[in-house]
Write an enzyme that holds these catalytic residues in place. Sequence first.
Site, PDB file in Angstrom:
ATOM      1  N   ASP A 166      -3.941   8.744  -7.604  1.00  0.00           N
ATOM      2  CA  ASP A 166      -2.403   8.198  -6.571  1.00  0.00           C
ATOM      3  C   ASP A 166      -2.420   6.629  -7.785  1.00  0.00           C
ATOM      4  OD1 ASP A 166      -1.126   7.395  -4.304  1.00  0.00           O
ATOM      5  OD2 ASP A 166      -1.845   5.609  -3.719  1.00  0.00           O
ATOM      6  N   ASP A 217       0.636   4.419  -6.797  1.00  0.00           N
ATOM      7  CA  ASP A 217       1.506   3.358  -6.258  1.00  0.00           C
ATOM      8  C   ASP A 217       0.062   2.112  -5.319  1.00  0.00           C
ATOM      9  OD1 ASP A 217       4.237   2.487  -7.049  1.00  0.00           O
ATOM     10  OD2 ASP A 217       4.672   4.874  -5.671  1.00  0.00           O
TER      11      ASP A 217
END
Length: 336
Positions: free
Chosen positions: A16, A18
């Site tokens: 991922d 963010d």
Amino acid sequence: MDIQTLIDPYDTLLLDLDGVVYLGRNAVPKAPEALRRAAERGVRLAYVTNNASRTPGAIAQHLSALGAPATPDDVVTSAQAAARLVAERVGPGARVLVVGGMGVRTALRAHGLRPVSTALDAPVAVVQGIAPDLSYALLSEGVLAVRQGALFVAANADATMPTGRGELPGNGAMIRVIATATGVEPIVAGKPEPPLHRESMLRTGSRRPLVVGDRLDTDIEGAANAGVDSLLVLTGVATPLDLLTAAPRHRPTYIAGDLSALHFPYPEVRRGEGGWWTCEGWNARWDGDHLVLDGRGEPLDGLRVACAVTWEAVGEGCADEDAVKAALGSSFSPRT
């Protein structure tokens, strides 16, 4: 014999962005160095993001500027997963209304679809993804198109997204406008739903992936849905309390402070005597209706053993916050 590190069993990291690699424009501390080291070892890096606002090229450029190894081919977005989902259901050249930004438009064009901006073009589908300039006018076009029978697809359903200023409204909050106005719920392409994981596997050809994220309800649940291992890092949304009270589908395989943990042996959590479990200098047990945690040393080891004991005690349920808060507060800060 070399001591095995956390990363050793895996051929690909499905990362991922963010809250894991960066927060806003700035890198998460230690993340770029850890990723460069992983790439040097031959581990494939795939940046898998629910954020559909930017193109893979723009994301790769941002990552490179932060010192993380990345090319556009290394980036997998929820916009790409949404575009594939639509393309598999409609014919080439079909009109698709974009309630979002350039990331969604680029992904649709890559699948031979025609992005449009108004319901007057009779689109066969509406794809919604977060964009900083998302307007009432464009949301209204989405409402009109869905009411006319267009397929409604959401790039993701994240209620919030982490930034350097704090958590802001995510696509999950914005899709409620169209869903509420039309009574039609979207098909979700992003994590934790299967389409984005499928897109990642198709693009990487991974056989032994490790999902790395900061959110229990998207990254970790997505890994659980796909039947693969996961690493939760505490640099984004999730907190120690979130972990201790997590439902089974939200429980990661590993817990770490940041990505540097990939290159160290993962501490073993062992069952001891008298109901006690141990991890390095920490001991924990479940006493009736609450967690007992005792020890000193690296706070993360305390969190790891506390999670193991708590998750076994509650089984398929979720621990009550009050049952674990006292042990947490007496041992380490809310965010390790």
